[in-house]
Design an enzyme around this catalytic site. Structure first.
Site, PDB file in Angstrom:
ATOM      1  N   LYS A  70       0.800  -1.232   0.000  1.00 18.69           N
ATOM      2  CA  LYS A  70       0.000   0.000   0.000  1.00 18.69           C
ATOM      3  C   LYS A  70       0.834   1.285   0.000  1.00 18.69           C
ATOM      4  O   LYS A  70       0.418   2.292  -0.557  1.00 18.69           O
ATOM      5  CB  LYS A  70      -0.957   0.012   1.206  1.00 18.69           C
ATOM      6  CG  LYS A  70      -2.075  -1.005   1.089  1.00 18.69           C
ATOM      7  CD  LYS A  70      -3.066  -0.847   2.235  1.00 18.69           C
ATOM      8  CE  LYS A  70      -4.103  -1.951   2.192  1.00 18.69           C
ATOM      9  NZ  LYS A  70      -5.198  -1.713   3.147  1.00 18.69           N
ATOM     10  N   ASP A 106      -9.901   2.907   2.405  1.00 21.02           N
ATOM     11  CA  ASP A 106     -10.017   2.236   3.712  1.00 21.02           C
ATOM     12  C   ASP A 106     -10.603   3.186   4.759  1.00 21.02           C
ATOM     13  O   ASP A 106     -11.561   2.846   5.460  1.00 21.02           O
ATOM     14  CB  ASP A 106      -8.641   1.765   4.208  1.00 21.02           C
ATOM     15  CG  ASP A 106      -8.117   0.581   3.407  1.00 21.02           C
ATOM     16  OD1 ASP A 106      -8.933  -0.226   2.927  1.00 21.02           O
ATOM     17  OD2 ASP A 106      -6.887   0.467   3.271  1.00 21.02           O
ATOM     18  N   GLY A 129      -4.532   0.965  18.729  1.00 17.83           N
ATOM     19  CA  GLY A 129      -3.671   0.498  17.642  1.00 17.83           C
ATOM     20  C   GLY A 129      -3.043   1.683  16.941  1.00 17.83           C
ATOM     21  O   GLY A 129      -3.572   2.805  17.002  1.00 17.83           O
ATOM     22  N   ASN A 153      -1.814   2.695  22.083  1.00 17.09           N
ATOM     23  CA  ASN A 153      -1.179   1.528  21.474  1.00 17.09           C
ATOM     24  C   ASN A 153      -0.355   0.759  22.497  1.00 17.09           C
ATOM     25  O   ASN A 153       0.192   1.348  23.438  1.00 17.09           O
ATOM     26  CB  ASN A 153      -0.277   1.979  20.318  1.00 17.09           C
ATOM     27  CG  ASN A 153       0.061   0.823  19.398  1.00 17.09           C
ATOM     28  OD1 ASN A 153      -0.805   0.022  19.054  1.00 17.09           O
ATOM     29  ND2 ASN A 153       1.315   0.731  18.995  1.00 17.09           N
ATOM     30  N   PRO A 156       3.635   2.341  23.092  1.00 13.88           N
ATOM     31  CA  PRO A 156       3.227   3.757  23.080  1.00 13.88           C
ATOM     32  C   PRO A 156       4.043   4.604  22.100  1.00 13.88           C
ATOM     33  O   PRO A 156       3.518   5.560  21.522  1.00 13.88           O
ATOM     34  CB  PRO A 156       3.462   4.208  24.520  1.00 13.88           C
ATOM     35  CG  PRO A 156       3.534   2.967  25.331  1.00 13.88           C
ATOM     36  CD  PRO A 156       4.017   1.877  24.439  1.00 13.88           C
ATOM     37  N   GLY A 245     -16.623  -4.888  11.664  1.00 11.35           N
ATOM     38  CA  GLY A 245     -15.827  -4.441  10.522  1.00 11.35           C
ATOM     39  C   GLY A 245     -16.422  -4.716   9.149  1.00 11.35           C
ATOM     40  O   GLY A 245     -15.814  -4.352   8.137  1.00 11.35           O
TER      41      GLY A 245
HETATM   42  P1  ATR Z   1      -2.985  -2.997  10.514  1.00 11.07           P
HETATM   43  O1  ATR Z   1      -2.321  -2.593   9.243  1.00 11.07           O
HETATM   44  O2  ATR Z   1      -4.169  -3.916  10.346  1.00 11.07           O
HETATM   45  O3  ATR Z   1      -3.324  -1.835  11.388  1.00 11.07           O
HETATM   46  P2  ATR Z   1      -0.508  -3.616  11.884  1.00 11.07           P
HETATM   47  O4  ATR Z   1       0.129  -2.479  11.171  1.00 11.07           O
HETATM   48  O5  ATR Z   1       0.199  -4.907  11.940  1.00 11.07           O
HETATM   49  O6  ATR Z   1      -1.939  -3.948  11.271  1.00 11.07           O
HETATM   50  O7  ATR Z   1      -0.874  -3.129  13.358  1.00 11.07           O
HETATM   51  C1  ATR Z   1      -1.322  -4.002  14.311  1.00 11.07           C
HETATM   52  C2  ATR Z   1      -1.732  -3.217  15.555  1.00 11.07           C
HETATM   53  O8  ATR Z   1      -2.264  -4.164  16.488  1.00 11.07           O
HETATM   54  C3  ATR Z   1      -0.569  -2.545  16.241  1.00 11.07           C
HETATM   55  O9  ATR Z   1      -1.039  -1.341  16.793  1.00 11.07           O
HETATM   56  C4  ATR Z   1      -0.200  -3.553  17.347  1.00 11.07           C
HETATM   57  O10 ATR Z   1       0.427  -2.993  18.463  1.00 11.07           O
HETATM   58  P3  ATR Z   1       2.039  -2.789  18.505  1.00 11.07           P
HETATM   59  O11 ATR Z   1       2.323  -1.559  17.699  1.00 11.07           O
HETATM   60  O12 ATR Z   1       2.355  -2.630  19.944  1.00 11.07           O
HETATM   61  O13 ATR Z   1       2.645  -4.035  17.902  1.00 11.07           O
HETATM   62  C5  ATR Z   1      -1.574  -4.051  17.721  1.00 11.07           C
HETATM   63  N1  ATR Z   1      -1.550  -5.366  18.388  1.00 11.07           N
HETATM   64  C6  ATR Z   1      -1.327  -6.574  17.823  1.00 11.07           C
HETATM   65  N2  ATR Z   1      -1.394  -7.561  18.755  1.00 11.07           N
HETATM   66  C7  ATR Z   1      -1.692  -6.947  19.929  1.00 11.07           C
HETATM   67  C8  ATR Z   1      -1.887  -7.410  21.276  1.00 11.07           C
HETATM   68  N3  ATR Z   1      -1.829  -8.704  21.585  1.00 11.07           N
HETATM   69  N4  ATR Z   1      -2.181  -6.500  22.224  1.00 11.07           N
HETATM   70  C9  ATR Z   1      -2.267  -5.189  21.924  1.00 11.07           C
HETATM   71  N5  ATR Z   1      -2.081  -4.683  20.677  1.00 11.07           N
HETATM   72  C10 ATR Z   1      -1.788  -5.548  19.695  1.00 11.07           C
END
Ligand code: ATR
Length: 282
Positions: A70, A106, A129, A153, A156, A245
């Site tokens: 992307k 999106d 997130g 997040n 953080p 979603g």
């Molecule tokens: P997308 O493109 O779908 O947003 P991504 O870029 O992989 O996917 O982002 C995943 C998000 O889920 C991130 O904010 C991640 O937190 P981190 O930045 O700390 O990795 C969050 N995430 C994934 N697993 C998690 C968990 N078990 N608890 C809390 N946050 C989680």
């Protein structure tokens, strides 16, 4: 039937075989008796530039772009819509004559879905997130006039990074925190963009419990498998309104369809197809 006049659109990604988009778009083309076909193309990162050149040569009319291309696709386009430019990611390309223009549907899809439940203007939103989905949503929500934004997040620092990027591009200063500090009493809309609770981890405890929510809150989980995540169950248990979603997925696809063809497809056709595909998957 595919004929010599059939026009081609599709999706590029790696992987691409789990994409839910081909059945949705093809169902709409069939329903509307439009002579188009939507095809998935597996494209690896090293072939991305060649794939875009090839799409131009083959006079493909449009492409969706999914993970991991992307952002990487942007240098190969001639023009990028302002919102996609801000987000820094393109999920839709329209090929017109010799020009390739990128869009991001999106964020648009997600905000349209949310606005069916609640106006977003001047609202206080908390996004959990800080990945690609959070980014698209954050920018689009700000463009649609929200009042306040908190980005929470697990890591953080990533929330801080996204907040700083937003601040450098728009006159808007989001707050950035960790997930442990989430406080919702003055929040109107809570959005989960993390993968917590997503299949096959649907039994994972939600990041926020019902006791932390209030009945006026709108809780949007962008996960569509399962349709009702543990986060949404917690929200329902205290009488908060919920949104999963699926509408976001439907509306981003419908907006891509409109960008390519000028026609807005009927939501029911997209939805029926999506539900059938999800039913097959679950
Ligand atoms: P997308 O493109 O779908 O947003 P991504 O870029 O992989 O996917 O982002 C995943 C998000 O889920 C991130 O904010 C991640 O937190 P981190 O930045 O700390 O990795 C969050 N995430 C994934 N697993 C998690 C968990 N078990 N608890 C809390 N946050 C989680």
């Amino acid at each position: 039937m595919i004929t010599g006049k059939t026009l081609l659109v599709g999706i590029i990604g790696d992987p691409v075989e789990h994409s839910l988009s081909p059945p949705m778009h093809n169902a709409a083309f069939k329903h509307l008796e439009m002579d188009y076909v939507y095809v998935p193309f597996h494209v690896s990162g090293e072939n991305l530039e060649k794939a875009i050149q090839g799409a131009r040569s083959l006079e493909i009319r449009g492409l969706n772009v999914t993970i991991p291309h992307k952002t990487a696709v942007i240098p190969y386009l001639d023009e990028v819509d302002p919102a996609a430019q801000l987000i820094g990611a393109v999920n839709t390309i329209k090929f017109n004559e010799d020009k390739a223009k990128g869009f991001n549907t999106d964020g648009l899809g997600a905000v349209k879905a949310l606005e069916e439940i609640t106006p977003v203007k001047d609202k206080k939103v908390l996004i959990m997130g800080a990945g690609g989905a959070a980014r698209a949503l954050a920018f689009q929500l700000i463009l649609n006039g929200i009042g306040d934004l908190v980005i929470a997040n697990r890591t953080p620092e990533k929330a801080v990074q996204l907040a700083l990027d937003i601040q450098s591009k728009l006159e808007f200063s989001p707050e950035a925190t960790g997930l442990g500090e989430v406080e919702l009493s003055s929040t109107d809309i809570l959005i989960n963009t993390t993968s917590v609770g997503m299949y096959p981890h649907q039994d994972q405890p939600p990041l926020i419990r019902g006791q932390q929510m209030h009945p006026e809150l709108v809780v949007n989980d962008i996960i569509y498998n399962p349709l009702k995540t543990n986060l949404l169950k917690e929200a329902e248990s205290i009488g908060a309104r919920t949104l999963n979603g699926t509408k976001m997925l439907l509306y981003q696809g419908m907006e891509s369809f409109r960008i390519w063809t000028g026609v807005t497809p009927p939501v029911e056709v997209f939805e029926r197809s999506l539900m059938r595909t999800l039913g097959n998957k679950i």
